[in-house]
Design a protein around this motif. Sequence first.
Motif, mmCIF file in Angstrom:
data_model
loop_
_atom_site.group_PDB
_atom_site.id
_atom_site.type_symbol
_atom_site.label_atom_id
_atom_site.label_comp_id
_atom_site.label_asym_id
_atom_site.label_seq_id
_atom_site.Cartn_x
_atom_site.Cartn_y
_atom_site.Cartn_z
ATOM 1 N N ILE A 79 5.548 3.807 0.636
ATOM 2 C CA ILE A 79 4.796 2.908 1.515
ATOM 3 C C ILE A 79 5.021 1.496 0.982
ATOM 4 C CG2 ILE A 79 2.529 2.282 2.409
ATOM 5 C CD1 ILE A 79 1.743 5.251 1.923
ATOM 6 N N LEU A 80 5.647 0.663 1.796
ATOM 7 C CA LEU A 80 6.080 -0.669 1.381
ATOM 8 C C LEU A 80 5.147 -1.762 1.855
ATOM 9 C CD1 LEU A 80 9.667 -0.034 2.536
ATOM 10 C CD2 LEU A 80 9.053 -0.474 0.176
ATOM 11 N N ASN A 81 4.996 -2.776 1.032
ATOM 12 C CA ASN A 81 4.327 -4.015 1.422
ATOM 13 C C ASN A 81 5.340 -4.802 2.249
ATOM 14 O OD1 ASN A 81 3.287 -6.595 1.581
ATOM 15 N ND2 ASN A 81 2.834 -6.768 -0.599
ATOM 16 N N VAL A 82 5.129 -4.915 3.547
ATOM 17 C CA VAL A 82 6.066 -5.583 4.455
ATOM 18 C C VAL A 82 6.270 -7.045 4.055
ATOM 19 C CG1 VAL A 82 6.469 -6.253 6.863
ATOM 20 C CG2 VAL A 82 5.580 -3.980 6.335
ATOM 21 N N GLY A 83 5.278 -7.655 3.427
ATOM 22 C CA GLY A 83 5.411 -9.039 2.971
ATOM 23 C C GLY A 83 6.496 -9.230 1.932
#
Length: 116
Positions: free
Chosen positions: A91-95
Motif C-alpha cells: 500500500i503506497l503513499n501516492v504523495g
Amino acid sequence: MSKEYKGRCHCGSVQFNVVADLNNCFKCNCSFCVRRASTLVKVEDSKFTLESDENNLGKYGSRDFSDHFFCKNCGIQCYTRFKNEKGTSVILNVGCLEGVDSYSLNPVTFDGAKKL
C-alpha cells in the motif's frame, strides 16, 4: 489503467518503482492513516520494487498483518507491506510518486477504523 511510476521519500533516501492504477486510490480512516492524511493505492507485491537500501527504512505501527515503512532520514511514510489470506501486497503513499498530484485524484474511503 495501470502505469509505471518512480517513487521516493522527500530526501530521496528511499526510492522505488511501482506499477499502479491510481483510479483505485483510497483514504483510510484508521487512527494511523487519519494522522498521516495520505492518499493510498494498493498493488500486488510483484508490482513493487524497492530500489534503495533497506537500511534507509524504519518501521512504525506494524501489526501482525502489516509493516509501515518510513524514511529514517526525512520521516516520510512511503509504503506498507500488507499480508492476508490472499497473499502480500503493498500500500503506497501516492504523495511519494513522482509527477502525480494526489490532490487531483478522487479517493474512496476505506473504513479501516471498523475493519482493522
